[in-house]
Design a protein around this motif. Structure first.
Motif, PDB file in Angstrom:
ATOM      1  N   LYS A 255     -10.739   8.532  -5.204  1.00 39.67           N
ATOM      2  CA  LYS A 255      -9.361   8.794  -4.018  1.00 39.67           C
ATOM      3  C   LYS A 255      -9.388   7.342  -3.355  1.00 39.67           C
ATOM      4  N   LYS A 256     -10.931   6.854  -2.737  1.00 39.38           N
ATOM      5  CA  LYS A 256     -11.322   5.485  -1.688  1.00 39.38           C
ATOM      6  C   LYS A 256     -11.361   6.252  -1.011  1.00 39.38           C
ATOM      7  N   GLN A 257     -11.239   7.338  -0.212  1.00 41.29           N
ATOM      8  CA  GLN A 257     -11.196   7.171   1.080  1.00 41.29           C
ATOM      9  C   GLN A 257     -12.589   7.680   1.936  1.00 41.29           C
ATOM     10  N   HIS A 465      -7.263  -6.233  -0.713  1.00 40.55           N
ATOM     11  CA  HIS A 465      -5.365  -6.219  -1.320  1.00 40.55           C
ATOM     12  C   HIS A 465      -4.819  -5.301  -2.326  1.00 40.55           C
ATOM     13  N   LYS A 468       0.999  -3.486  -3.775  1.00 42.01           N
ATOM     14  CA  LYS A 468       1.918  -1.864  -4.032  1.00 42.01           C
ATOM     15  C   LYS A 468       3.153  -1.949  -4.282  1.00 42.01           C
ATOM     16  N   ALA A 500      -1.939   1.651  -5.712  1.00 43.91           N
ATOM     17  CA  ALA A 500      -2.779   0.718  -5.661  1.00 43.91           C
ATOM     18  C   ALA A 500      -4.031   0.906  -4.419  1.00 43.91           C
ATOM     19  N   THR A 501      -3.511   2.182  -3.645  1.00 42.10           N
ATOM     20  CA  THR A 501      -4.660   2.858  -3.097  1.00 42.10           C
ATOM     21  C   THR A 501      -5.856   3.060  -3.841  1.00 42.10           C
ATOM     22  N   GLN A 502      -6.244   3.060  -5.169  1.00 42.21           N
ATOM     23  CA  GLN A 502      -7.250   3.399  -6.198  1.00 42.21           C
ATOM     24  C   GLN A 502      -7.825   1.899  -7.067  1.00 42.21           C
ATOM     25  N   LYS A 504      -7.734  -0.413  -4.852  1.00 42.01           N
ATOM     26  CA  LYS A 504      -8.371  -1.027  -3.720  1.00 42.01           C
ATOM     27  C   LYS A 504      -9.869  -1.047  -3.680  1.00 42.01           C
TER      28      LYS A 504
END
Length: 507
Positions: A255-257, A465, A468, A500-502, A504
């Motif tokens: 999840k790229k956290q 960036h 979304k 978008a979160t994945q 980035k």
């Protein structure tokens, strides 16, 4: 109150699905490969059917005998032929069967024998196509070859073959060792030892029982990475940051956290990013290079080409057997030597079946060309300029255009392909929903076109960036496309584009 019993006569019409009609409908919806297999089966089952040799096919246009044969094949269905050009076999009430007593007239113009038309069997002396193909090495063969060259004992090799046989296509041992050795006399510790030996084989990571073990095996071959060494905090974690992420934070990494991982390991985000680069270079499926899945070539059913300024639909019958009535049985029946009454009845029934197959194939070809020609008429701008000009289209529009039922159009377009200047496309590709335009409310925009617009936006976005779904919807509305955010999310998922979160990227 009294009740009276009475008899009433009522006349009604209904469509009866005869076996011949069912056969015609089945042929209509078959794919090209299925049609080829079906025709071969008909040739085997019906002695009346014969495949037209290549040399005879080249000369059939100038052969009076072949012309007489074609005329005879449709002699008993003149009225049906006129109707068939306007409707499919399923839309006619009952098929017009050939006359049971008309076989003498059918063959009276053709006295040839079939002895001189057999194809040479010299091709049987050559190896088949499959025999000439190079067989790709499987993962199992590759591992067994290494096992045979190893220094293990014979019993260990027996265990090794047992383990290798239980690996899946990705190179993982998914079942517990206790289940592997069930029914054998091997000890689990001994099997575990052999598994460790197999895990040293090529490809690196093979024989792992889960993803972390697979990645750690590859990391071990690379050597202990000095990146982010936690030597300053002995006992906090064993090994490097990379090992800690693999063992405990693969979900967060997916999840790229990165901030969460950095906080849990008490390291900087930069160190997590450097470790991530190494992990992304590892192979999660060691058996991938040995995947023997073949990519089969799709043969188009029709070609769409531009000839003298007009789009033309050409049926592709290359590779399909051209069927006719067997010349041998023509000569036999025309000579009056067909045998007993039972034999004559059997041959007559086989003749009607053969005629029906030939007519059904001809009707199938006409229907496909008619449907594709209608599609070309509706989507002419697509063929001229590309996917951005694809129009919304539904089965009902084509059905009304050519005077057929929607179910017929659905059968025709199922599992069939067209080759055109825009590439190889399934006929179903041209049928899609539409989205309303803000500047032209009466003009709808194809959903396929909108998906292509979304794909291009994502491809051109800033990876640091990413756009979304709401931002994509806003950009589409700026281009006069009325679309909601949830519709964008749906189309994005259908195009296998992650959120978008994945998407980035931090480096």
């Amino acid at each position: 109150m009294s009740m009276k019993l009475r008899l009433d006569l009522k006349l009604s019409q209904k469509l009866i699905m005869t076996p011949q009609l069912q056969q015609a409908i089945k042929l209509l919806q078959l794919s090209r490969l299925e049609l080829q297999q079906s025709l071969v089966q008909h040739l085997m089952d019906n002695p009346m059917l014969d495949e037209l040799p290549a040399e005879a096919e080249e000369n059939e246009g100038s052969s009076a005998d072949e012309q007489g044969e074609d005329a005879a094949a449709s002699a008993s269905s003149n009225s049906e032929t006129a109707e068939s050009e306007e409707s499919t076999p399923e839309e006619r009430d009952t098929p017009d069967e050939a006359s049971a007593a008309g076989w003498e007239e059918y063959f009276q113009t053709d006295r040839r024998t079939g002895s001189g038309e057999r194809q040479s069997s010299s091709s049987d002396d050559f190896p088949s196509y499959e025999q000439n193909m190079r067989k790709a090495t499987s993962l199992e063969d590759h591992l067994l070859w290494q096992l045979s060259l190893s220094g293990l004992s014979e019993q260990q090799k027996v265990i090794g073959r047992l383990l290798i046989g239980n690996l899946d296509d990705d190179g993982y041992l998914r079942m517990p060792l206790s289940e592997v050795i069930s029914g054998t006399e091997f000890a689990e510790a001994e099997v575990e030892s052999v598994l460790k030996d197999i895990q040293t084989f090529d490809p690196t990571g093979v024989g792992a029982r889960d993803l972390p073990e697979c990645l750690l095996l590859q990391l071990g071959h690379l050597g202990r990475s000095p990146i982010g060494s936690l030597g300053a905090r002995p006992g906090a974690l064993k090994g490097s940051i990379i090992e800690a992420i693999i063992l405990h934070h693969l979900k967060d990494l997916e999840k790229k956290q990165y901030a969460r991982v950095a906080k849990a390991l008490d390291v900087t985000i930069e160190e997590v990013l450097q470790a991530t680069k190494v992990i992304e270079g590892l192979e999660p499926k060691p058996g991938r290079p040995f995947d023997n899945t073949q990519n089969y070539v799709i043969v188009p059913d029709v070609f769409v080409v531009k000839n003298e300024g007009e789009w033309v639909v050409l049926l592709n019958d290359d590779g399909l057997p051209r069927m006719r009535i067997s010349p041998y049985y023509k000569q036999l029946m025309a000579s009056g030597q067909s045998g007993s009454t039972e034999t004559k009845a059997y041959l007559d029934e086989r003749l009607r079946a053969a005629q029906w197959v030939i007519r059904s194939i001809e009707q199938r070809n006409k229907t496909i060309v008619k449907v594709v020609s209608s599609i070309v008429k509706f989507q002419e701008q697509f063929f001229e300029h590309g996917v951005q000009y694809l129009k919304p289209l539904v089965l009902k529009q084509v059905a009304e255009d050519i005077g057929m039922h929607e179910s017929t159009i659905s059968r025709v377009t199922a599992n069939k392909y067209m080759y055109c200047p825009q590439g190889m496309l399934e006929l179903k590709f041209f049928f899609n929903a539409g989205l309303q335009r803000a500047d032209q409310p009466s003009d709808m925009l194809s959903s396929v076109t909108v998906r292509e617009m979304i794909r291009k936006m994502v491809a051109a976005e800033d990876a640091r960036h990413p756009l979304k779904d709401e931002e994509i919807a806003a950009r589409l509305r700026e281009q006069q496309v009325l679309i909601a955010r949830r519709t964008v999310a749906k189309y994005r998922a259908e195009e296998n584009i992650p959120p978008a979160t994945q998407r980035k990227q931090f480096f």
